[in-house]
Design a protein around this motif. Structure first.
Motif, PDB file in Angstrom:
ATOM      1  N   ASN A  27      -3.023  10.746 -23.049  1.00  0.00           N
ATOM      2  CA  ASN A  27      -1.753  10.239 -23.589  1.00  0.00           C
ATOM      3  C   ASN A  27      -0.643  11.288 -23.536  1.00  0.00           C
ATOM      4  O   ASN A  27       0.497  10.972 -23.203  1.00  0.00           O
ATOM      5  CB  ASN A  27      -1.934   9.707 -25.006  1.00  0.00           C
ATOM      6  N   LYS A  28      -0.959  12.538 -23.844  1.00  0.00           N
ATOM      7  CA  LYS A  28       0.055  13.590 -23.786  1.00  0.00           C
ATOM      8  C   LYS A  28       0.533  13.811 -22.354  1.00  0.00           C
ATOM      9  O   LYS A  28       1.717  14.051 -22.120  1.00  0.00           O
ATOM     10  CB  LYS A  28      -0.470  14.894 -24.386  1.00  0.00           C
ATOM     11  N   THR A  57      -6.380  11.842 -26.264  1.00  0.00           N
ATOM     12  CA  THR A  57      -5.138  12.514 -26.638  1.00  0.00           C
ATOM     13  C   THR A  57      -4.561  13.262 -25.447  1.00  0.00           C
ATOM     14  O   THR A  57      -3.353  13.213 -25.195  1.00  0.00           O
ATOM     15  CB  THR A  57      -5.374  13.488 -27.813  1.00  0.00           C
ATOM     16  N   ILE A  88       3.502  11.049 -30.805  1.00  0.00           N
ATOM     17  CA  ILE A  88       3.408  12.382 -30.209  1.00  0.00           C
ATOM     18  C   ILE A  88       4.713  13.160 -30.344  1.00  0.00           C
ATOM     19  O   ILE A  88       4.705  14.343 -30.664  1.00  0.00           O
ATOM     20  CB  ILE A  88       2.969  12.273 -28.726  1.00  0.00           C
ATOM     21  N   SER A 111      -8.493  19.360 -27.837  1.00  0.00           N
ATOM     22  CA  SER A 111      -7.993  18.009 -28.128  1.00  0.00           C
ATOM     23  C   SER A 111      -8.928  16.986 -27.500  1.00  0.00           C
ATOM     24  O   SER A 111      -9.666  17.293 -26.559  1.00  0.00           O
ATOM     25  CB  SER A 111      -6.569  17.814 -27.601  1.00  0.00           C
ATOM     26  N   THR A 130       2.848   5.239 -29.057  1.00  0.00           N
ATOM     27  CA  THR A 130       2.233   6.512 -28.685  1.00  0.00           C
ATOM     28  C   THR A 130       3.300   7.593 -28.533  1.00  0.00           C
ATOM     29  O   THR A 130       3.120   8.723 -28.985  1.00  0.00           O
ATOM     30  CB  THR A 130       1.423   6.367 -27.380  1.00  0.00           C
TER      31      THR A 130
END
Length: 143
Positions: free
Chosen positions: A83-84, A80, A123, A76, A119
């Motif tokens: 953010n995850k 990303t 997700i 990834s 976001t």
């Protein structure tokens, strides 16, 4: 004498190849270790206002190069992953506290509540409020 020369050249080629492969494996292991360190650093610092540029600077990488190798080794993109990591922390806060969404957004490292909500929905597929409402009861039943 011709056979000895061929033998000596073969041995030299074998040694050079072995040394190259060892240095390549060491480089690969070093890169994997660096990716693990970067992931751990993100896990520790997600609440701060970090960016891909800041991570690259902190680990002495070019931003574009880091993005490329991070994706290669983790599957990834770096943004990303950041953010995850932030969303996972926010999910925990949503279930474990009664803090307002705005506070959770800030504590998760998002500069803007709207960006956080966008976001989160991208997700998770639902809004933070829907997540809290849906999973709060499930979380309460586990205990």
């Amino acid at each position: 004498s011709k056979h000895y020369n061929n033998y000596a050249l073969s041995m030299l080629a074998t040694d050079v190849t072995k040394e190259f492969l060892t240095s390549f494996e060491t480089s690969e292991n070093s890169t994997q270790k660096n990716m693990a360190e970067i992931k751990e650093w993100i896990r520790i610092n997600y609440a701060n206002h970090i960016s891909v540029q800041k991570v690259a600077w902190n680990f002495n990488y070019n931003q574009n190069y880091l993005s490329t190798i991070f994706k290669k080794y983790t599957g990834s993109s770096l943004l990303t992953y950041i953010n995850k990591t932030r969303i996972n922390a926010a999910k925990k806060m949503l279930l474990d506290t009664s803090l307002p969404i705005k506070t959770i957004s800030a504590r998760s490292g998002f500069n803007d509540e709207k960006n956080f909500m966008k976001t989160f929905k991208r997700i998770q597929g639902i809004t933070p409020t829907q997540y809290r409402t849906t999973f709060y009861r499930k979380h309460m039943n586990k205990q």
